[in-house]
Structure formats: structure tokens, C-alpha cells
Scaffold this active site. Structure first.
Site: not given
Length: 695
Positions: A83, A120, A156, A366, A370, A377
């Protein structure tokens, strides 16, 4: 169509001077803020480093240079592993029907209340710099800033996932990413490692056939569905649980491009979807989705012919109807792409009281993944303090310190229970989050999947058989294209075996296109069921006949009739379309002497970027354009993509008559304005077999 073109250069009014080397200096004066360092020191010269003499070495003491270069060197953060390529917008959610019977979450019980949010939408496989229009799944993530804390609904544009257990997620991503020994292909599944993995993993068959469908080639981000994928729980005030699956239904309907269009768009405008989202918001055509829920009990779930905890299975709308309960509107583009779109952090574990998780093993994985990836990041467990991630409701905790701590806690207490500061936050049994007290029927620990997870072909078969004939042809052609890129013969053979379980006709069409013989199908792990087809799974069959959200291109040139241009422009806008003026150059003088500015040059704006096209040009210009390959492609592609074309006499005489275009009901002269407007609301799919060799 810009009729007044201003060539005045505002730089002339910005205290602009030139230095010794001809470099441009612009002084702030008293009108605008003065440029400063991070410490607030005013900068006198932002063009030249501090040197010894005019041609000597640069001095280390130049703190302005060092700060500027140092920050530049560290501007980038690690991109998302998946993504990475995304676009986003601010907006709000408004509930229209209360779910108070099922949940205590205020966002789903307080009708009429507008909750701010940030959405997003992204591709999955490509890097941050990849194109917008590959054949790919699209991520659809919404961050609701509720008054009970942030809720991240992360899904999704397809209601199912490739795998059943998060244990397989690294393998899936490694397989679809560029092959590690050669570093390609980028943002593409048409290569050996992906098809090797999926052909050895039957659980992927359902998501793969969606990937081969038109759903993987959206016309616009405004025209995709969103799905929460997993079953969640809603918990009411009595503690009763109801399972729920979340759906986002685009008000403009689900619309797609053809593969040929997507390829040509990516070459002309790799930012096609991002630009479309930006422009639609700027002109006030705010993207809208309705939020729908599928509600069902544990007892109802037990009667399904599949396990709802299996993320590779959808719940047909004919089995459990989708109940519309509210609307999302995106009405503001981010002020800063990096600060908001790149730094936003979505985690499925972020949800308010009244909503809870199910035991879906993919969802459970998940919940860890996440949150963990945000540390990589964004560099700190304090990522929630970044403005785009911070809750808009009051929040308080005992978390302290860490990299980039931006709060200044003032108490001596950073723990609880405690007795030194009565003002510090404490837990709340009444308002706090309560996990559902579930009674489990199997307490045996082990690495094993549920038996009902074993049916990997029934739903892919239902999906394919639910499609219209053009959509089935697109799916077969997509398999043929992708497998045609696979060099390893046994991988192609293995995949054809799986297709025989899905549909014999599909398998035969793909095998014929590849020039291969059909192999024996592999042994299915569970009996394949014949499920009722579902029209809700179609794209073409459900595309609304409307011009809202569509874009019309009008080709003009010097001498074109302004009255005709404005007539078509107004008619399209009255029906909700946007219009772009295309010309050989960026400016043109029309028949009445008006000089206009075009939106694009014909050489840079192929007709693949538009939903229908109009040509209003004079004979001399038509003769010139008839020798231009980009103009000829403009018309042949519009025809090949089954779109409506309106033409003037000169276009017909000098261009259309020379091209392999067979005039049909969707190719009309300018005098038939009403017919063009009607045709532009859809496509003439009956034309496609005449212009394209489909599997």
C-alpha cells in the site's frame, strides 16, 4: 475553457533581483514572512553557501547550509511495504440509521452527527513511485475521529483476501513483489513467482479471480467499493454480540477501465487516479460512499455453506442483505501530502467500545502487524501524536518519553494505581472498552485450520458465473495475459488445473489463448458447491447510466466554432460531467477571435483518459491532424474502448473515413447532441469483439 489568459509574471512584483552570478533573489520586505532556520534565525541569502572568496572552498561554519542539507538528507521515511502508493482526503461520516440495537459505539448510534475522518486509497503491490493504474487490489482505509477514540476501518476494494492465515502474509507479498534477483516487474503480478505461489496455494483462487476481473482496473478511486473484509462483532449495552461485515458503496457506482485503457493511461498520466481525486474535490464534486452493514447472528452463521471467519469468503448479498446506515463524503484534499497521506497510520486494532474483533485468523495477525509496522515507518511509538493520527476526542494515558515525544506531561505520576496525584486518569468500567466474553468449543492448542476453510473453489466459481459475458471475456483475457508472462511451463499448467475447478469454459478459453492443453485438475480438499449466482458481484452489469463523475473531452483547434464547443460543454455539465478542452497546442484562437487555453495537448492526453470524446475542428485543421499519429490514435482508441464519439463534418471527411472505424449507434454527428449525451453515459460493449481479440 479559459477565455482570458493572463501571461503576467507575478515574480516581477516579489522584490526580485539578480546576484553577481545571475542567481535570483527575492526579498521578503514587509509583505510576507521572512525565511528562517529551524531555530527562527532570519536568513539573508538562500542562494549561496558561505565560501572563502568567490571561488574558494565552502566553510563548515555555514550553519544555514548544514541545516538545510541535513534536513533534506533525512526527508524520506521508509515507505509502506504494501500500500505504498496511495492518495487520500479529509471528509466526514454521517449516520442515517441507528444501530443502537446492536452496538454502543456512538458513531453507529447517533443519527445526524457528522464525524470527521481521513480516507486513504492505495494500490498494494507497487512502490511509492509506481503508477496509479496497474492491475491490482486497492486498499481502502478510513480513520474515523470519533468522540470515543479513533476507529480505523482498514480494508480493500475486494471483499475477500488472498490468504486465510496471517502466517502466509510475508510469503504472499514476497511472491508478488519484484523478483529479488532481478528487481522487476514493478506493480505487477504477471510473473513467475506470484503464479508459482498462488498455484500452490488453492486458498488464493477467490481473490485471484477478482484480481483478474474489471474490479482490479478502477476508472476512478471515486468509483470503487470498499470492504472491511473480516467479520467483526457489534456489542450492545446488554453485552449481546452480532456479527457484522462493513461495505462502502460508491454513489457513482462501480466503474472500471479496460486493460488496454489502463496501460495507455499509465503512460500518459501515471498519477491519473490521484489527479482525478484532487480535481474532483477542487471543483466541488465530492466523492461519496454509503456505508452498508451485513448483520448476522452466530446461529445464522452456522447455517452458511462456508465459514464466515475465512477471509477468502464473501457473504453474498442475497444471503445477508446489505443495510445502508450512513454516508461518507470526502470534501477536502490534504494540505500537505507527506504530513498527512504519508504519515497517516492505520491499525485494525484501533476501534471504539461497542465494536470488537472476531476470531478470523487473518484479522488476528493484522492486529499485531499494523501496529508493529508503524514503529518501522514512523520511528517511534509516539506516532499517535502526529496530527493526522491524533484523536480529536480527549485522551490521557501513562505512556512517557520515547523518540519524538511531543507532549509535556507535568505530573510526578506515570503509573497506576497510585495515590500521589488524584487528577491523573483512571480506568472506567462504564465507558471503557469491553471484549466480548466468548465461549469457545475447542480448547485444544495446535497449528490447524478449521475444516470449513478447505473449500477453495465454490466462491470463485460463483463469482465467475455471476459476471456478464463481457466481464467473463475480460477475466479470461486477464488470465491469458498474466500466465503468458510466466516462463515456467509447469506453473502455467498447474494454474490451468485450478481453473478447471472454477469453470471448465474459463479454463478452456485460457488454455486456447495460451496454446496449451488442459491438464487434469488437482484434488480438491473439499467438495465444490454450486452456489446461486449474485448480480451484486458484477461491474458492467451494474454500472449506472449517468454522466455524473464522468469526463468528456472536446477536441478543438484554431478556427473551431465557439458556439458548438459551448453547446456540448454545457450539455455535458448539465448532466453532471466534467469537460476538458483538448487541442494541438495549449492555446487556440476560435472562429470569433477568442483566444482560449486548452486543458491538455492532444499529444499528451490520449482518449483513454476520458469517458467519451467530441471533435469540433475546421477542414484545414482536420487535414493537418489527419497526419498526426497521436490524433489518429485518439480516435481509434476511443472506438476501440467502446466509447461514444461525436464528430463534425471535417473530422468525418479527413480523419474518421481514413481509419478502421465502423460507424455504429455510438458514433454520431454533432447535430445529434442528445444521442451523444445518452451514449456517453455508458459504453457499447457489443463493439468490443470487433476491435479486440479476447480469450
Amino acid at each position: 475553457m479559459k477565455k482570458k489568459i493572463d501571461h503576467t509574471d507575478p515574480a516581477n512584483k516579489m522584490n526580485t533581483t539578480q546576484g553577481n552570478g545571475g542567481e535570483t533573489h527575492q526579498d521578503a520586505g514587509q509583505e510576507v514572512p521572512t525565511l528562517t532556520t529551524q531555530q527562527g534565525v532570519a536568513i539573508a541569502d538562500n542562494q549561496n553557501s558561505l565560501t572563502v572568496g568567490s571561488r574558494g572552498p565552502t566553510l563548515l561554519e555555514d550553519f544555514v547550509l548544514r541545516e538545510k542539507i541535513n534536513h533534506f538528507d533525512h526527508e524520506r521515511i521508509p515507505e509502506r511495504i504494501v500500500h505504498a502508493r496511495g492518495s487520500a482526503a479529509h471528509g466526514y461520516f454521517e449516520l442515517s440509521e441507528s444501530l443502537a440495537e446492536y452496538t454502543t459505539a456512538n458513531i453507529l448510534t447517533e443519527v445526524g452527527k457528522q464525524t470527521p475522518l481521513f480516507t486513504r486509497i492505495s494500490t498494494v503491490a507497487g512502490s511509492k513511485g509506481s503508477k496509479d493504474t496497474p492491475r491490482d487490489v486497492r486498499g481502502f482505509a478510513v480513520k474515523f475521529y470519533t468522540d470515543q477514540g479513533n476507529w480505523d476501518l482498514v480494508g480493500n476494494n475486494m471483499p475477500i483476501f488472498f490468504i486465510q492465515d496471517a502466517m502466509k502474509f510475508p510469503d504472499l507479498v514476497h511472491a508478488v513483489k519484484p523478483e529479488p534477483d532481478r528487481g522487476y516487474p514493478q506493480a505487477a503480478s504477471a510473473h513467475d513467482t506470484f503464479w508459482d505461489f498462488v498455484s500452490l496455494s488453492p486458498e488464493t483462487m477467490h481473490n485471484v479471480i477478482w484480481l483478474m476481473s474489471d474490479r482490479a482496473l478502477p476508472r476512478s478511486l471515486r468509483m470503487i467499493e470498499g470492504f472491511g473484509i473480516h467479520s467483526y462483532r457489534l456489542i450492545n449495552k446488554e453485552g449481546k454480540s452480532t456479527f457484522v461485515r462493513f461495505h462502502w458503496k460508491p454513489v457513482l457506482g462501480v466503474q472500471s477501465t479496460t486493460w488496454d485503457e489502463a496501460v495507455k493511461i499509465s503512460g500518459a498520466d501515471p498519477d491519473y487516479h490521484r489527479r482525478d481525486l484532487f480535481e474532483s474535490i477542487n471543483r466541488g464534486d465530492f466523492p461519496e460512499w454509503e456505508l452498508g452493514v451485513q448483520l448476522f447472528s452466530e446461529q445464522e452463521a452456522a447455517q452458511f455453506p462456508f465459514d464466515h471467519l475465512d477471509a477468502t469468503k464473501l457473504i453474498p448479498e442475497e444471503l445477508v442483505p446489505v443495510k445502508i446506515v450512513g454516508k461518507m463524503v470526502l470534501n477536502r484534499y490534504p494540505d500537505n501530502f507527506f504530513a498527512e497521506t504519508e504519515q497517516v497510520a492505520f491499525c485494525p486494532s484501533h476501534l471504539p467500545p461497542g465494536i470488537d474483533f472476531s476470531n478470523d485468523p487473518l484479522l488476528q495477525g493484522r492486529l499485531f502487524s499494523y501496529l508493529d509496522t508503524q514503529l518501522s515507518r514512523l520511528g517511534s511509538p509516539n506516532f499517535a501524536q502526529i496530527p493526522i493520527n491524533a484523536p480529536k476526542c480527549p485522551f490521557a494515558n501513562m505512556q512517557r518519553d520515547g523518540h519524538m515525544q511531543m507532549q509535556v506531561p507535568k505530573s510526578r505520576v506515570a503509573y497506576e494505581p497510585q495515590s500521589l496525584d488524584p487528577s491523573m486518569p483512571r480506568e472506567s468500567e462504564k465507558r471503557g472498552f469491553h471484549s466480548y466474553s466468548e465461549s469457545l468449543d475447542d480448547g485444544v492448542k495446535g497449528r490447524v485450520r478449521a475444516d470449513k476453510f478447505a473449500d477453495h473453489y465454490s466462491q470463485p466459481r460463483m463469482f465467475y458465473q455471476s459476471q456478464t459475458a463481457p466481464e467473463q471475456a475480460h477475466i479470461a483475457s486477464a488470465y491469458a495475459f498474466e500466465l503468458g508472462k510466466v516462463d515456467t511451463a509447469h506453473v502455467r499448467t498447474r494454474m490451468l488445473g485450478h481453473l478447471r475447478h472454477i469453470d471448465e469454459d474459463l479454463a478452456a478459453r485460457v488454455a486456447d489463448a495460451l496454446g496449451m492443453e488442459l491438464p487434469e485438475p488437482p484434488t480438491a480438499a473439499a467438495p465444490i458447491q454450486e452456489m446461486p449466482t449474485s448480480d451484486a458481484l458484477q461491474t458492467i452489469g451494474r454500472t449506472p447510466h449517468t454522466l455524473k463523475g464522468r469526463q468528456i473531452a472536446i477536441l478543438v483547434a484554431p478556427g473551431s466554432k465557439r458556439s458548438e464547443i459551448e453547446k456540448y460543454q454545457q450539455a455535458a455539465k448539465d448532466q453532471g460531467a466534467s469537460v476538458k478542452i483538448i487541442a494541438p497546442g495549449r492555446e487556440a484562437v476560435l472562429d470569433d477571435g477568442t483566444r482560449i487555453q486548452s486543458d491538455e495537448r492532444v499529444a499528451g492526453a490520449p482518449s483513454a483518459m476520458f469517458d467519451a470524446v467530441v471533435s469540433i475542428i475546421m477542414p484545414e485543421q482536420a487535414k493537418k491532424l489527419a497526419k498526426d499519429s497521436s490524433t489518429l490514435d485518439w480516435f481509434t482508441d476511443a472506438y476501440g474502448h467502446c466509447k461514444a464519439i461525436a464528430y463534425c463534418g471535417a473530422t468525418d471527411q479527413y480523419i474518421l473515413s481514413k481509419l478502421p472505424i465502423e460507424k455504429d449507434a455510438f458514433i454520431t454527428p454533432l447535430t445529434e447532441l442528445d444521442n451523444f449525451i445518452k451514449n456517453a453515459k455508458t459504453r457499447l460493449w457489443q463493439r468490443e469483439p470487433k476491435v479486440r481479440d479476447l480469450a
